[in-house]
Motif scaffolding. Structure first.
Motif, short mmCIF file in Angstrom:
data_model
loop_
_atom_site.label_atom_id
_atom_site.label_comp_id
_atom_site.label_asym_id
_atom_site.label_seq_id
_atom_site.Cartn_x
_atom_site.Cartn_y
_atom_site.Cartn_z
N ARG A 384 57.02 45.21 12.30
CA ARG A 384 58.44 45.51 12.14
C ARG A 384 58.90 45.20 10.72
O ARG A 384 59.72 45.93 10.15
N VAL A 385 58.39 44.12 10.15
CA VAL A 385 58.73 43.79 8.77
C VAL A 385 58.17 44.85 7.82
O VAL A 385 58.87 45.32 6.90
N LEU A 386 56.93 45.25 8.02
CA LEU A 386 56.33 46.27 7.16
C LEU A 386 57.09 47.58 7.25
O LEU A 386 57.28 48.28 6.25
N ALA A 387 57.53 47.93 8.47
CA ALA A 387 58.31 49.17 8.64
C ALA A 387 59.61 49.10 7.84
O ALA A 387 60.03 50.08 7.22
N LEU A 388 60.24 47.93 7.84
CA LEU A 388 61.47 47.76 7.07
C LEU A 388 61.20 47.88 5.58
O LEU A 388 61.97 48.51 4.84
#
Length: 405
Positions: A384-388
């Motif tokens: 989720r962090v990488l997607a952000l």
């Protein structure tokens, strides 16, 4: 026998220092009040006046007591001297110096963001053979964290590619200029010897040597995790770093709360004041990393909203992007996981000022992402962090051109 009462010394915020500098060089008229003051500084200045100093303590100006009103210092002060040198100091000319040195037929181009390739082509077309004055809004000029340096450096590069161009720095923050069009017009009119052009808004970026670009002027990133002890923020931070290294190959610095306390903040206690000092030190280092185009991942508890906001301001003013991730794992789950036995000691009274038990934690309302690691895995949180980061333009897919955002 007592000596004469000395004027109160005061270093105003950076935007107010710039306002005084604009008044000193003749870029604008005084406002009312010229320098807003809080009650404590105002009352201490009513007897002997107020001496304005820069962040290094160099005296700049003096307002006599008669110019200290209820709202602050009014009118034009007595000028005492120049402040400490700034990066690109020779570019900070007064309007009179500019008008005497630049051809009256020159086109003034206002630069309020980092110029890109499309901007350069537009400047050439607008100039149509005329000399060009690149007027760079480079405030806050006395802050150690300023994107103005990035704007000036890039403007000098662009000027080399134009037939006849000169770069001048203006002590005005682009954000303040955008919020106050009347002030912006007054300052630009003071400097511009002739016609003025404003560049259009473009989203194209120059190709970079790295694939992590970022929304800030420097391309750097401060990824800031906050949450209770045991929430999983350090674990997720390390997972994100490893993924970036594997995907991008770019070095990423981790500033973990416990590690920082052993080195950068050795000797500090867990009092509210020392906690704030610790987070500000982390923020300063992270902002420096971002300023040079790097990525810093921070994972302290950072319990206070005001301190997190101060770190955000450091990163943004230094030209980097700031991404706040709240790891909102409930305190009960944090205590259950606790391998160090800290929660048990805090509940037994052996540890004072322990966040979540005997000290407050102010949950952020401005987080860019919320993660509860009691309901998702570390891998899911990492993704989720990488997607952000992909969404914010800090990671570019291998199939995309490097300058696509």
């Amino acid at each position: 026998m007592t000596g004469p009462v000395r004027a109160r010394q005061y270093c105003p915020p950076f935007d107010q220092l710039d306002a005084l500098e604009r008044l000193r060089v003749g870029a604008c008229a005084p406002t009312d009040p010229m320098l807003p003051l809080d009650n404590e500084v105002r009352d201490a200045s009513r007897s002997a006046g107020l001496e304005i100093v820069d962040p290094e303590g160099v005296p700049l100006a003096r307002f006599p007591a008669v110019q200290i009103g209820n709202a602050g210092a009014t009118g034009t002060p007595e000028w005492l001297g120049n402040g400490s040198p700034r990066p690109y100091e020779p570019l900070y000319l007064s309007p009179s110096q500019v008008r005497s040195a630049v051809d009256a037929g020159a086109l003034t181009v206002v630069v309020d963001r980092r110029l890109n390739r499309t901007d350069t082509a537009e400047i050439r077309a607008l100039a149509d053979g005329r000399p060009v004055l690149l007027l760079v809004l480079s405030g806050p000029t006395m802050s150690p964290y300023t994107r103005g340096v990035t704007l000036l450096r890039r403007s000098l590069e662009v000027a080399k590619g134009l037939r006849e161009a000169r770069v001048v720095a203006v002590p005005l923050d682009p954000r303040i200029a955008a919020a106050n069009p009347a002030l912006q017009d007054e300052v630009v009119s003071a400097y511009a010897p002739g016609a003025v052009a404003w560049l259009g808004t473009h989203t194209t970026r120059l190709p970079d040597t790295q694939t992590m670009h970022g929304a800030g002027d420097s391309g750097g990133l401060v990824l800031f995790f906050t949450g209770l002890s045991g929430s999983g923020k350090s674990t997720v931070a390390r997972a994100v770093r490893e993924a970036i290294l594997e995907e991008d190959g770019r070095p990423v610095s981790i500033l973990d709360g416990d590690v920082v306390r052993r080195h950068l903040s050795a000797g500090l206690t867990f009092s509210p004041e020392d906690r704030e000092t610790n987070i500000r030190r982390i923020g300063w280092v992270a902002a420096e990393i971002a300023y040079h185009g790097g990525a810093a991942i921070c994972s302290p508890i950072a319990p206070y909203d005001s301190t997190r906001k101060a770190v955000r301001a450091m990163a943004l003013d230094r030209g980097g992007d700031f991404v706040l991730v709240h790891v909102s794992t409930p305190v009960e789950e944090c205590a259950r996981r606790d391998r160090k036995g800290l929660y048990a000691k805090a509940q037994a009274g052996e540890i004072t000022d322990f966040t979540g038990v005997t000290a407050p934690y102010e949950a952020p309302t401005d987080a860019d992402l919320d993660l509860d690691t009691s309901s998702i895995s570390v891998d899911q949180a990492r993704d989720r962090v990488l997607a952000l980061l992909h969404e914010r333009g800090h990671l570019v897919d291998a199939t995309q051109p490097e300058w696509s955002i």
